[in-house]
Design a protein around this motif. Structure first.
Motif, PDB file in Angstrom:
ATOM      1  N   PRO A  81       0.829  -1.215   0.000  1.00 53.66           N
ATOM      2  CA  PRO A  81       0.000   0.000   0.000  1.00 53.66           C
ATOM      3  C   PRO A  81       0.861   1.261   0.000  1.00 53.66           C
ATOM      4  O   PRO A  81       1.895   1.322   0.675  1.00 53.66           O
ATOM      5  N   LEU A  82       0.441   2.249  -0.756  1.00 51.36           N
ATOM      6  CA  LEU A  82       1.151   3.526  -0.807  1.00 51.36           C
ATOM      7  C   LEU A  82       0.831   4.310   0.467  1.00 51.36           C
ATOM      8  O   LEU A  82      -0.338   4.581   0.773  1.00 51.36           O
ATOM      9  N   VAL A  83       1.873   4.696   1.188  1.00 47.18           N
ATOM     10  CA  VAL A  83       1.704   5.392   2.470  1.00 47.18           C
ATOM     11  C   VAL A  83       2.708   6.539   2.557  1.00 47.18           C
ATOM     12  O   VAL A  83       3.894   6.369   2.223  1.00 47.18           O
ATOM     13  N   ILE A  84       2.247   7.704   3.002  1.00 45.29           N
ATOM     14  CA  ILE A  84       3.158   8.809   3.291  1.00 45.29           C
ATOM     15  C   ILE A  84       3.681   8.624   4.714  1.00 45.29           C
ATOM     16  O   ILE A  84       2.902   8.570   5.674  1.00 45.29           O
ATOM     17  N   GLN A  85       4.993   8.508   4.845  1.00 45.64           N
ATOM     18  CA  GLN A  85       5.600   8.273   6.149  1.00 45.64           C
ATOM     19  C   GLN A  85       5.743   9.560   6.977  1.00 45.64           C
ATOM     20  O   GLN A  85       5.761   9.509   8.205  1.00 45.64           O
ATOM     21  N   THR A  86       5.865  10.697   6.317  1.00 46.63           N
ATOM     22  CA  THR A  86       6.066  11.958   7.026  1.00 46.63           C
ATOM     23  C   THR A  86       4.769  12.399   7.685  1.00 46.63           C
ATOM     24  O   THR A  86       3.752  12.591   7.009  1.00 46.63           O
ATOM     25  N   VAL A  87       4.796  12.549   9.010  1.00 47.94           N
ATOM     26  CA  VAL A  87       3.598  12.982   9.736  1.00 47.94           C
ATOM     27  C   VAL A  87       3.770  14.378  10.342  1.00 47.94           C
ATOM     28  O   VAL A  87       2.800  14.961  10.825  1.00 47.94           O
ATOM     29  N   GLU A  88       4.991  14.907  10.347  1.00 42.17           N
ATOM     30  CA  GLU A  88       5.220  16.284  10.773  1.00 42.17           C
ATOM     31  C   GLU A  88       6.503  16.806  10.136  1.00 42.17           C
ATOM     32  O   GLU A  88       7.380  16.029   9.771  1.00 42.17           O
ATOM     33  N   VAL A  89       6.576  18.117  10.004  1.00 44.12           N
ATOM     34  CA  VAL A  89       7.742  18.762   9.418  1.00 44.12           C
ATOM     35  C   VAL A  89       8.229  19.836  10.393  1.00 44.12           C
ATOM     36  O   VAL A  89       7.461  20.331  11.225  1.00 44.12           O
ATOM     37  N   PRO A  90       9.518  20.205  10.324  1.00 45.19           N
ATOM     38  CA  PRO A  90      10.055  21.161  11.282  1.00 45.19           C
ATOM     39  C   PRO A  90       9.486  22.566  11.099  1.00 45.19           C
ATOM     40  O   PRO A  90       8.994  22.918  10.022  1.00 45.19           O
ATOM     41  N   MET A  91       9.575  23.350  12.176  1.00 46.70           N
ATOM     42  CA  MET A  91       9.182  24.749  12.105  1.00 46.70           C
ATOM     43  C   MET A  91      10.202  25.524  11.278  1.00 46.70           C
ATOM     44  O   MET A  91      11.336  25.078  11.094  1.00 46.70           O
ATOM     45  N   SER A 127       8.559  11.814   2.652  1.00 43.42           N
ATOM     46  CA  SER A 127       8.901  10.455   2.224  1.00 43.42           C
ATOM     47  C   SER A 127       7.650   9.577   2.203  1.00 43.42           C
ATOM     48  O   SER A 127       6.689   9.821   2.940  1.00 43.42           O
ATOM     49  N   ALA A 128       7.691   8.564   1.331  1.00 38.17           N
ATOM     50  CA  ALA A 128       6.574   7.634   1.192  1.00 38.17           C
ATOM     51  C   ALA A 128       7.131   6.236   0.953  1.00 38.17           C
ATOM     52  O   ALA A 128       8.298   6.064   0.565  1.00 38.17           O
ATOM     53  N   THR A 129       6.299   5.234   1.206  1.00 41.82           N
ATOM     54  CA  THR A 129       6.663   3.843   0.922  1.00 41.82           C
ATOM     55  C   THR A 129       5.511   3.178   0.179  1.00 41.82           C
ATOM     56  O   THR A 129       4.371   3.653   0.201  1.00 41.82           O
ATOM     57  N   GLY A 130       5.833   2.032  -0.435  1.00 39.31           N
ATOM     58  CA  GLY A 130       4.818   1.258  -1.129  1.00 39.31           C
ATOM     59  C   GLY A 130       4.543   1.798  -2.515  1.00 39.31           C
ATOM     60  O   GLY A 130       5.263   2.652  -3.036  1.00 39.31           O
ATOM     61  N   GLY A 131       3.479   1.320  -3.107  1.00 35.84           N
ATOM     62  CA  GLY A 131       3.125   1.742  -4.450  1.00 35.84           C
ATOM     63  C   GLY A 131       4.165   1.361  -5.477  1.00 35.84           C
ATOM     64  O   GLY A 131       5.002   0.480  -5.261  1.00 35.84           O
ATOM     65  N   VAL A 132       4.132   2.050  -6.600  1.00 34.63           N
ATOM     66  CA  VAL A 132       5.055   1.798  -7.704  1.00 34.63           C
ATOM     67  C   VAL A 132       5.787   3.099  -8.010  1.00 34.63           C
ATOM     68  O   VAL A 132       5.177   4.079  -8.422  1.00 34.63           O
ATOM     69  N   LYS A 133       7.084   3.108  -7.788  1.00 33.85           N
ATOM     70  CA  LYS A 133       7.866   4.310  -8.061  1.00 33.85           C
ATOM     71  C   LYS A 133       7.996   4.518  -9.562  1.00 33.85           C
ATOM     72  O   LYS A 133       7.892   3.560 -10.319  1.00 33.85           O
ATOM     73  N   PRO A 134       8.207   5.785 -10.004  1.00 35.09           N
ATOM     74  CA  PRO A 134       8.485   6.990  -9.224  1.00 35.09           C
ATOM     75  C   PRO A 134       7.222   7.633  -8.666  1.00 35.09           C
ATOM     76  O   PRO A 134       6.113   7.377  -9.133  1.00 35.09           O
ATOM     77  N   TYR A 135       7.425   8.500  -7.636  1.00 30.44           N
ATOM     78  CA  TYR A 135       6.329   9.219  -7.011  1.00 30.44           C
ATOM     79  C   TYR A 135       6.251  10.651  -7.558  1.00 30.44           C
ATOM     80  O   TYR A 135       7.254  11.222  -7.970  1.00 30.44           O
ATOM     81  N   THR A 136       5.059  11.217  -7.492  1.00 27.51           N
ATOM     82  CA  THR A 136       4.853  12.631  -7.804  1.00 27.51           C
ATOM     83  C   THR A 136       4.139  13.284  -6.627  1.00 27.51           C
ATOM     84  O   THR A 136       3.102  12.782  -6.166  1.00 27.51           O
ATOM     85  N   TRP A 137       4.704  14.404  -6.135  1.00 26.58           N
ATOM     86  CA  TRP A 137       4.173  15.081  -4.958  1.00 26.58           C
ATOM     87  C   TRP A 137       3.433  16.350  -5.355  1.00 26.58           C
ATOM     88  O   TRP A 137       3.770  17.017  -6.334  1.00 26.58           O
ATOM     89  N   ALA A 138       2.414  16.707  -4.546  1.00 21.79           N
ATOM     90  CA  ALA A 138       1.659  17.932  -4.784  1.00 21.79           C
ATOM     91  C   ALA A 138       1.008  18.379  -3.486  1.00 21.79           C
ATOM     92  O   ALA A 138       0.835  17.588  -2.546  1.00 21.79           O
ATOM     93  N   THR A 157       1.416  10.575  -5.547  1.00 20.01           N
ATOM     94  CA  THR A 157       0.811   9.693  -6.553  1.00 20.01           C
ATOM     95  C   THR A 157       1.910   8.838  -7.150  1.00 20.01           C
ATOM     96  O   THR A 157       2.968   9.350  -7.518  1.00 20.01           O
ATOM     97  N   ASP A 158       1.675   7.522  -7.205  1.00 21.68           N
ATOM     98  CA  ASP A 158       2.707   6.632  -7.740  1.00 21.68           C
ATOM     99  C   ASP A 158       2.507   6.414  -9.243  1.00 21.68           C
ATOM    100  O   ASP A 158       1.613   6.992  -9.861  1.00 21.68           O
ATOM    101  N   ASP A 159       3.359   5.568  -9.816  1.00 19.30           N
ATOM    102  CA  ASP A 159       3.349   5.352 -11.263  1.00 19.30           C
ATOM    103  C   ASP A 159       2.112   4.588 -11.723  1.00 19.30           C
ATOM    104  O   ASP A 159       1.788   4.586 -12.907  1.00 19.30           O
ATOM    105  N   ALA A 160       1.416   3.932 -10.770  1.00 21.94           N
ATOM    106  CA  ALA A 160       0.170   3.231 -11.095  1.00 21.94           C
ATOM    107  C   ALA A 160      -1.050   4.105 -10.843  1.00 21.94           C
ATOM    108  O   ALA A 160      -2.182   3.619 -10.868  1.00 21.94           O
ATOM    109  N   GLU A 161      -0.800   5.409 -10.580  1.00 25.62           N
ATOM    110  CA  GLU A 161      -1.846   6.406 -10.350  1.00 25.62           C
ATOM    111  C   GLU A 161      -2.631   6.137  -9.072  1.00 25.62           C
ATOM    112  O   GLU A 161      -3.813   6.511  -8.948  1.00 25.62           O
ATOM    113  N   THR A 162      -1.985   5.482  -8.102  1.00 24.17           N
ATOM    114  CA  THR A 162      -2.553   5.353  -6.765  1.00 24.17           C
ATOM    115  C   THR A 162      -2.066   6.536  -5.929  1.00 24.17           C
ATOM    116  O   THR A 162      -0.912   6.948  -6.049  1.00 24.17           O
TER     117      THR A 162
END
Length: 223
Positions: free
Chosen positions: A43-53, A65-76, A112-117
């Motif tokens: 399963p495609l999951v975003i691992q980052t749950v917080e970012v610094p101030m 960062s994210a795990t799972g799915g089919v790389k490459p990823y696209t962020w938005a 979004t991964d390469d399989a559009e998930t």
């Protein structure tokens, strides 16, 4: 496992894998069967749950960062907005730039991964003032009886600034403008004057700096 029959391990590739398995019993009777093992992406999951101030007018960098799915990823940024001055790299998931406004910005990132998930994660970046500091580390020398002017400089904190002397005294004839940090006037005595200047910002944060102001005697007249 040839003795017990389990198929186990960690699949490292996605796809359909055709295999034929066979079994022999103690009397050497044999049977076989063709199977297909379907390995799907995790399963495609975003691992980052917080970012610094961040700090106002200071370089900022954070990585998503994210795990799972089919790389490459696209962020938005799917909802909300980043603080002014920051941007999200769609290929790497890096948030970078120089924030130009104070406060908290809530937003939702989407990968979004390469399989559009797709997967999403709400985040927040709080931009605070940079630490208040006195940037002036030395003062120009003056000459007795001649016009003098120098400006104390500060950075960070929350303007406007208010300046004061917390130790030492200015040479007679000079004054410190508390709102501008300008030391000006015509010194009427010579010496090396040790000073401690302090700046306070609009939030009552303070910073101080030890300085020396040298006043030289005037040049003797030429004959």
């Amino acid at each position: 496992d040839p003795a017990t029959g389990p198929i186990s391990g960690l699949p490292v590739a996605v796809g359909l894998w055709a295999v034929t398995v066979g079994v022999v019993d103690r009397y050497r009777a044999f049977a076989s069967k063709s199977l297909v093992l379907d390995v799907e992406p995790a399963p495609l999951v975003i691992q980052t749950v917080e970012v610094p101030m961040g700090q106002l007018d200071t370089e900022y960098a954070a990585g998503l960062s994210a795990t799972g799915g089919v790389k490459p990823y696209t962020w938005a940024v799917a909802d909300g907005s980043l603080p002014d001055g920051l941007a999200l790299d769609p290929a790497t998931g890096a948030i970078s730039g120089i924030p130009t406004t104070l406060g908290a910005s809530e937003f939702t990132v989407q990968v979004t991964d390469d399989a559009e998930t797709s997967a999403t994660q709400p985040l927040m970046i709080t931009v605070e003032p940079a630490p208040l500091v006195v940037e002036t580390t030395e003062l120009p020398a003056g000459v007795e009886g001649e016009e003098y002017e120098a400006t104390l400089m500060a950075a960070g904190g929350t303007p406007p600034y208010t300046w004061s002397l917390t130790a030492g005294v200015l040479p007679a004839g000079l004054v410190l403008d508390e709102s501008t940090g300008v030391i000006s006037g015509i010194p009427t005595e010579t010496d090396i004057f040790a000073l401690i200047v302090e700046v306070a910002d609009a939030e009552s944060m303070t910073a101080s700096q030890t300085l020396a102001l040298t006043v030289h005697p005037p040049e003797p007249p030429e004959f």
